[in-house]
Design a protein around this motif. Structure first.
Motif, PDB file in Angstrom:
ATOM      1  N   TRP A 291       0.836  -1.197   0.000  1.00 32.34           N
ATOM      2  CA  TRP A 291       0.000   0.000   0.000  1.00 32.34           C
ATOM      3  C   TRP A 291       0.874   1.252   0.000  1.00 32.34           C
ATOM      4  CZ3 TRP A 291      -0.447   3.138   4.597  1.00 32.34           C
ATOM      5  CH2 TRP A 291      -1.378   4.174   4.492  1.00 32.34           C
ATOM      6  N   GLY A 292       1.929   1.197   0.808  1.00 37.40           N
ATOM      7  CA  GLY A 292       2.841   2.333   0.883  1.00 37.40           C
ATOM      8  C   GLY A 292       3.518   2.601  -0.453  1.00 37.40           C
TER       9      GLY A 292
ATOM     10  N   GLN B 284       2.442   1.773  -3.424  1.00 38.51           N
ATOM     11  CA  GLN B 284       1.485   2.183  -4.442  1.00 38.51           C
ATOM     12  C   GLN B 284       1.049   3.629  -4.250  1.00 38.51           C
ATOM     13  OE1 GLN B 284       2.230  -0.389  -6.493  1.00 38.51           O
ATOM     14  NE2 GLN B 284       0.148  -0.213  -7.265  1.00 38.51           N
ATOM     15  N   THR B 285       0.999   4.072  -2.973  1.00 38.99           N
ATOM     16  CA  THR B 285       0.460   5.403  -2.713  1.00 38.99           C
ATOM     17  C   THR B 285       1.549   6.410  -2.371  1.00 38.99           C
ATOM     18  OG1 THR B 285       0.094   4.786  -0.408  1.00 38.99           O
ATOM     19  CG2 THR B 285      -1.759   4.514  -1.917  1.00 38.99           C
ATOM     20  N   GLY B 286       2.816   5.948  -2.445  1.00 40.09           N
ATOM     21  CA  GLY B 286       3.903   6.877  -2.214  1.00 40.09           C
ATOM     22  C   GLY B 286       4.118   7.241  -0.755  1.00 40.09           C
ATOM     23  N   ARG B 287       3.686   6.403   0.155  1.00 41.95           N
ATOM     24  CA  ARG B 287       3.955   6.658   1.580  1.00 41.95           C
ATOM     25  C   ARG B 287       5.213   5.885   1.978  1.00 41.95           C
ATOM     26  NH1 ARG B 287      -1.492   6.850   1.046  1.00 41.95           N
ATOM     27  NH2 ARG B 287      -2.583   8.489   2.184  1.00 41.95           N
ATOM     28  N   ASP B 288       6.309   6.622   2.086  1.00 43.28           N
ATOM     29  CA  ASP B 288       7.596   5.967   2.295  1.00 43.28           C
ATOM     30  C   ASP B 288       7.674   5.192   3.607  1.00 43.28           C
ATOM     31  OD1 ASP B 288       8.232   6.999  -0.049  1.00 43.28           O
ATOM     32  OD2 ASP B 288       9.910   8.253   0.611  1.00 43.28           O
TER      33      ASP B 288
ATOM     34  N   ARG C 208       6.026   1.905   3.057  1.00 47.34           N
ATOM     35  CA  ARG C 208       6.786   1.098   2.114  1.00 47.34           C
ATOM     36  C   ARG C 208       8.007   0.492   2.798  1.00 47.34           C
ATOM     37  NH1 ARG C 208       9.974   4.682  -1.648  1.00 47.34           N
ATOM     38  NH2 ARG C 208      11.288   4.541   0.183  1.00 47.34           N
TER      39      ARG C 208
ATOM     40  N   ARG D 252       7.594  -4.243  -2.700  1.00 44.27           N
ATOM     41  CA  ARG D 252       6.539  -5.000  -3.368  1.00 44.27           C
ATOM     42  C   ARG D 252       6.886  -6.482  -3.376  1.00 44.27           C
ATOM     43  NH1 ARG D 252       6.703  -0.345  -6.820  1.00 44.27           N
ATOM     44  NH2 ARG D 252       4.747   0.818  -6.695  1.00 44.27           N
TER      45      ARG D 252
ATOM     46  N   GLU E  34       4.350  -3.093 -10.544  1.00 43.48           N
ATOM     47  CA  GLU E  34       5.057  -1.848 -10.796  1.00 43.48           C
ATOM     48  C   GLU E  34       4.975  -1.462 -12.272  1.00 43.48           C
ATOM     49  OE1 GLU E  34       8.827  -2.241  -9.046  1.00 43.48           O
ATOM     50  OE2 GLU E  34       9.415  -0.162  -9.293  1.00 43.48           O
TER      51      GLU E  34
END
Lengths: 666, 156
Positions: A26-27, A29-33, A36, A124, A196
C-alpha cells in the motif's frame, strides 16, 4: 511449554506476515515511504518468529518429548542424533514448517542482502513473498499444527520410517525445499514487476542470482533424492519417473529455462514478458508439486476425497496464487515493451530454443504425471503412466537440446554465423565421431540407443571445452596464452562451462545406468561364485551385526578381477527394533568408471541367500555430473555477487521510484 | 525508419511464435503417440479370471498376497505366490528380490504380463514403505470384486 511457545511464535508470524503483505505494498502504491519501508523490518520479524518456532520443534525432538503428538509419531528415544533432527521434517506437519521457514528465510535474505534494491521493487517483492507466507501459515495453523499435545503421554515413540533414516535423505528435504521455495523469490520479483509495470535489465540482474541460488539448491535436492533411491532402495535405479520425483523435476526444468531467459533480459533487454511468465510458471509448478505430494492425492483420489481438509486448502492456495498471478500477467504484461531485436540464428535464438525445448519437456512431464489423476477424477479407467511414456517423450526433446547446447554458446548475440560456427567446430565433430566409434565397439550388440546417448554426451563435453578454449583466445593466443587467459575468465563463464560439462556427464551416466547395466540374480550358498562383467564375486557367508536401533544380517562378498581381490562388499538386511520393519542396504563399490552393486535377501533356509549383483557402467559419472551442476551454480553465483554490487552506486537516496538510466546499461 | 523497424520486430516475433507453436505441436504429438503405447491399465484378479487379458499385454495387477501361498521355485530365486481379491486368484511369478514390506496378507501392486498358461510374470513388485498403507490398486481390486470391507483403512 516449549511446544506452546513454538505454536505461539507461529501465530505471531501469521500476524507479522499479514502486515508485511499489506502495508508495504500500500505504501509503495500510494507513495507513503514510511509504510513502504516497513517491508524489511517485518520480513526480519517474520523470519525470527518462524525460526523460533522451527527451533522449538527441533528442541522437542531432541529431548524426545513424546507428549507432543508429532514427536511421538515420528521419533524414538534410541534414534541417532542426526535422525532426531531430520525427523523434524520427515513428516507432513514438520515438513510444512520447514517450507514456511525457508519462505521466511528467503524474505529475510532479500531484506538483508537487497539493501541496494530499488525500494519500490524491494517492498513489493517482500509483500508478495509475505502473501505466500500467509497462505501457508494459515494452512499449518488450521490443518497441520505440529505442536499438538498428546494425552496420555506414551513412554516411547513410533520411530521414523527406517527407509528415511539415512544421511542422504536426512539432508535431501532441506535442499529440495530451499530450491522449491527459493523459486518463490523469482515469483515475487515477477509479480512485483507486474504491479510496478516495469521490467528492465536491472530487474533481471536482481532476479538472476536468486533464481540461480534456488536452482542450485533444487539441483542438489533432486540429486540427493536420486542418489538415495539408488543406494537405499536396493533396485539400482536412480530415477523412476515417479509422480513424487516428477513433482520436483517440473519446477527444475522450468527454473532451468528461467535461468537462461533471464540472461537474455539482462544482456539484451528482450524476452521480458516471457521471462515473467516463466517465473510465475516455475513457482506454480513448485506449488503444484507441493500439492501433489502433500495432499495425498497421489496415493488415491479417494483418500483425498475422504480427508479433504488439507487437500482442499492447498488446492485453494494453488488456485489463488496461480490464478491471481496469471490474471495479473494477462492484465499487465501487454504493456511491456520489447527491447533489442535478434535473428533466429543468434545467442538469443539459441536461448529461445533452449526455453522452448525445456518448456515442452516440462509440459510432457506435466501431462504424464497428471493424466492418470484427471482420468480417475473423471471417473474413467485406472491407469498408470510409467517410464516408457517419459522415455518416449522426454528423450526425443532432450537430444536436439543437447546438440544445440554444444553450438549455442559459440553464437554471437543479435546475429550469429551458423556456418562459421559449424566450420570452427569441425574438430569437435570429428573427435565426437571417433569417440562414438570407439564407444560403439565397446558396447557392440548391447543397445543402439546407448550409442546415441554416449555420442551426444561426447559432443556436448567436447563442444563445451572447445568453447571455453575459444573464449580464452585459442588458437590465436597459443597454448600458454590460452592457458593463462583461461584462469582469468569471469566466474560466470566458468560456471556455465562446468554446468554444461555436468550435463554431459549426467547424460553419459544415465545412458550407462539405463541401457548398459548387467544384472545377475542367484541363490547362493557359502563359497558360491557369481560372474558378472570381468568380476568374480564369492559369497563368503553371513554374520550378525548390531546397529544403534536395529540388528542386521550382513553378507560378506569378495570381488576379484584377474585373480586379484579388489573389494570386500557387505550388504545388509536390517530389522529395526521399534517397528520391526526391514530394510535392504546395498553394498556399492566404484572405480569411477562403473559401480558394482550387491544386495542380499532371503532368510537363509538351508544356508541359501538370494544375491542380486549389478554391474553399472558410467553411473559414477551421473553423481559427478550432478556435483558439477552444483559447483557451476555456485561458481556463477560468486561472480554475480560481485556484479550485483554495480547498481549500488547509482542507487542514490533521492530518486527512489525510478532507477537511473545508467543502471539499465550493461 | 521506425516503421520498418517495427515490421522487423514483428517478423522476429512471428518467427519465435511459429517456432513455439511448432515445438508445442511436436511435444503434443510425442505425448499422444507415447500415451497410445505406454499407458498401463490396471486389473484385479476377478477381472482377469472373468474377462480375460491377452497374454503378453503389460498391465498392473493389484490385490492381497494370499496367506500360505508364497514359495520359491526350484531355481531358488523365482518367487511364486498368489494374488487374491478374496474372490478370484492369480498365480504370480517374480524373479528377484521382493520388497522389504512384502508379506502374506499385505496389499501389493505388480507390473507385468500373463504368460500362455495364465500365470502373471511380474517384472516389478511394489509394496509401499508403510505397513498401515494399502496400495490403492489393492483396494480397487477388492472393490471391483465386491469383497472390500469398509472397516478397512483406506489410503494411509
Amino acid at each position: 511449554m516449549v511446544a506452546e511457545l513454538g505454536h505461539f511464535a507461529l501465530i505471531l508470524a501469521l500476524f507479522v506476515a499479514t502486515l508485511q503483505s499489506v502495508i508495504p505494498l500500500w505504501g509503495a502504491q500510494t507513495g507513503r515511504d514510511w509504510a513502504r519501508d516497513l517491508a524489511a523490518p517485518t520480513a526480519v520479524a517474520q523470519f525470527l518468529c518462524v525460526a523460533f518456532s522451527f527451533g522449538a520443534l527441533t528442541y522437542v525432538y531432541l529431548i524426545s518429548d513424546f507428549s507432543v503428538q508429532n514427536v511421538a509419531e515420528n521419533s524414538h528415544s534410541l534414534k541417532p542424533l542426526l535422525y532426531k533432527i531430520s525427523g523434524v521434517w520427515g513428516n507432513h506437519e514438520g515438513s510444512l514448517l520447514l517450507w514456511v521457514s525457508i519462505l521466511a528465510l528467503f524474505g529475510f535474505l532479500v531484506s538483508v542482502f537487497g539493501r541496494d534494491l530499488p525500494p519500490g521493487l524491494k517492498s513489493r517483492t517482500l509483500s508478495v513473498q509475505a502473501m505466500i507466507s500467509v497462505g501457508f501459515l494459515l494452512f499449518m495453523l488450521f490443518t497441520s499444527n505440529p505442536f499438538l499435545r498428546l494425552f496420555p503421554v506414551p513412554l516411547e515413540g513410533n520411530d521414523l520410517n527406517p527407509l528415511l533414516q539415512d544421511p542422504g535423505l536426512a539432508i535431501h528435504p532441506p535442499f529440495l525445499y530451499l530450491g522449491y521455495v527459493g523459486c518463490s523469490i523469482s515469483f515475487s520479483f515477477a509479480v512485483a514487476a507486474l504491479i510496478e509495470g516495469k521490467v528492465d535489465a536491472a530487474w533481471a540482474r536482481w532476479v538472476r542470482p536468486w533464481t540461480l541460488l534456488a536452482w542450485t539448491f533444487l539441483t542438489a535436492g533432486i540429486a540427493l533424492g536420486s542418489w538415495w533411491a539408488y543406494y537405499e532402495l536396493g533396485w539400482g535405479g536412480f530415477w523412476y519417473w515417479d509422480p513424487v520425483e516428477n513433482a520436483s523435476f517440473m519446477p527444475w526444468l522450468s527454473a532451468t529455462a528461467l535461468l537462461h531467459s533471464a540472461i537474455v533480459v539482462e544482456k539484451r533487454d528482450t524476452l521480458k514478458s516471457w521471462t515473467i511468465l516463466l517465473a510465475i510458471v516455475t513457482f506454480s509448478l513448485s506449488l503444484i508439486g507441493t500439492f501433489l505430494v502433500r495432499s495425498g492425492v497421489l496415493n488415491s483420489v479417494h483418500a483425498f476425497a475422504n480427508d479433504p481438509e488439507r487437500g482442499v486448502f492447498i488446492l485453494l492456495l494453488l488456485v489463488v496464487a496461480i490464478g491471481g498471478s496469471f490474471a495479473l500477467y494477462a492484465w499487465r504484461a501487454p504493456d511491456m515493451k520489447g527491447g533489442g531485436m535478434f535473428r533466429p540464428i543468434s545467442r538469443e535464438g539459441a536461448l529461445v530454443l533452449n526455453n522452448l525445448l525445456l518448456s515442452a519437456a516440462a509440459a510432457t512431464v506435466f501431462l504424464g504425471t497428471l493424466y492418470p489423476l484427471f482420468l480417475e477424477v473423471a471417473g474413467g479407467d485406472k491407469v498408470s503412466v510409467g517410464p516408457p511414456y517419459f522415455n518416449a517423450t522426454f528423450v526425443p526433446l532432450m537430444i536436439p537440446l543437447l546438440i544445440a547446447l554444444g553450438i549455442g554458446p559459440f553464437l554471437s548475440w543479435k546475429r550469429g554465423d551458423l556456418f562459421g560456427v559449424i566450420q570452427r567446430m569441425r574438430f569437435v565433430f570429428l573427435i565426437t565421431v571417433v569417440v562414438s566409434i570407439l564407444a560403439g565397439v565397446a558396447v557392440w550388440g548391447r543397445d543402439a540407443y546407448a550409442l546415441v546417448g554416449l555420442a551426444v554426451a561426447t559432443w556436448l563435453a567436447l563442444a563445451t571445452i572447445a568453447e571455453m578454449m575459444k573464449r580464452a583466445g585459442w588458437p590465436k593466443a597459443g597454448l600458454t596464452g590460452t592457458w593463462r587467459r583461461l584462469w582469468k575468465l569471469p566466474r560466470a563463464a566458468w560456471g556455465m562451462s562446468i554446468a554444461h560439462l555436468g550435463v554431459a556427464l549426467i547424460v553419459a551416466g544415465a545412458t550407462g545406468a539405463s541401457m548398459l547395466t548387467l544384472e545377475v540374480v542367484n541363490s547362493t550358498r557359502q563359497g558360491d561364485v557369481i560372474e558378472i562383467a570381468d568380476y568374480e564375486i564369492t559369497f563368503e557367508g553371513v554374520r550378525e551385526v548390531q546397529g544403534p536401533n536395529y540388528a542386521a544380517v550382513q553378507g560378506v562378498y569378495t570381488a576379484r578381477k584377474d585373480d586379484k581381490t579388489i573389494w570386500q562388499l557387505f550388504p545388509e538386511k536390517r530389522r529395526y527394533f521399534a517397528t520391526g520393519r526391514e530394510t535392504t542396504e546395498a553394498a556399492i563399490e566404484s572405480n569411477l568408471w562403473s559401480d558394482l552393486y550387491v544386495v542380499i535377501s532371503g532368510d537363509g533356509t538351508n544356508g541359501a541367500y538370494v544375491t542380486r549383483v549389478y554391474h553399472k557402467p558410467l553411473v559414477p559419472w551421473l553423481w559427478l555430473g550432478c556435483a558439477l551442476l552444483i559447483v557451476g551454480g555456485f561458481m556463477s553465483l560468486s561472480d554475480r555477487r560481485l556484479r550485483v554490487g554495480a547498481p549500488k552506486r547509482s542507487q542514490a537516496k533521492g530518486n527512489m521510484m525510478s532507477p537511473s538510466p545508467t543502471q539499465a546499461a550493461e | 525508419m521506425s516503421m520498418s523497424r517495427a515490421r522487423t520486430r514483428k517478423r522476429a516475433r512471428m518467427t519465435v511464435v511459429f517456432a513455439g507453436l511448432a515445438m508445442l505441436g511436436v511435444s503434443v504429438a510425442l505425448a499422444l503417440l507415447a500415451f497410445e503405447d505406454n499407458i498401463v491399465f490396471f486389473y484385479g484378479p476377478t477381472e482377469i479370471v472373468e474377462q480375460g487379458v491377452e497374454p503378453g499385454q503389460n498391465f498392473r495387477l493389484g490385490g492381497l498376497v494370499k496367506e500360505d501361498s508364497v514359495g520359491l521355485a526350484n531355481d531358488g530365486v523365482t518367487n511364486l505366490f498368489i494374488v487374491t481379491d478374496n474372490n478370484a486368484n492369480v498365480e504370480v511369478a517374480f524373479k528377484g528380490i521382493l520388497p522389504d514390506l512384502f508379506r502374506e496378507g499385505q496389499g501389493i501392486v505388480a507390473l507385468g504380463a500373463l504368460n500362455n498358461e495364465g500365470r502373471f510374470i511380474a517384472s516389478e513388485v511394489l509394496a509401499k514403505h508403510d505397513e498401515n498403507y494399502m496400495p490403492p490398486e489393492a483396494v480397487e481390486a477388492m472393490k471391483r470384486a465386491g469383497t472390500w470391507k469398509h472397516t478397512q483403512e483406506e489410503g494411509n
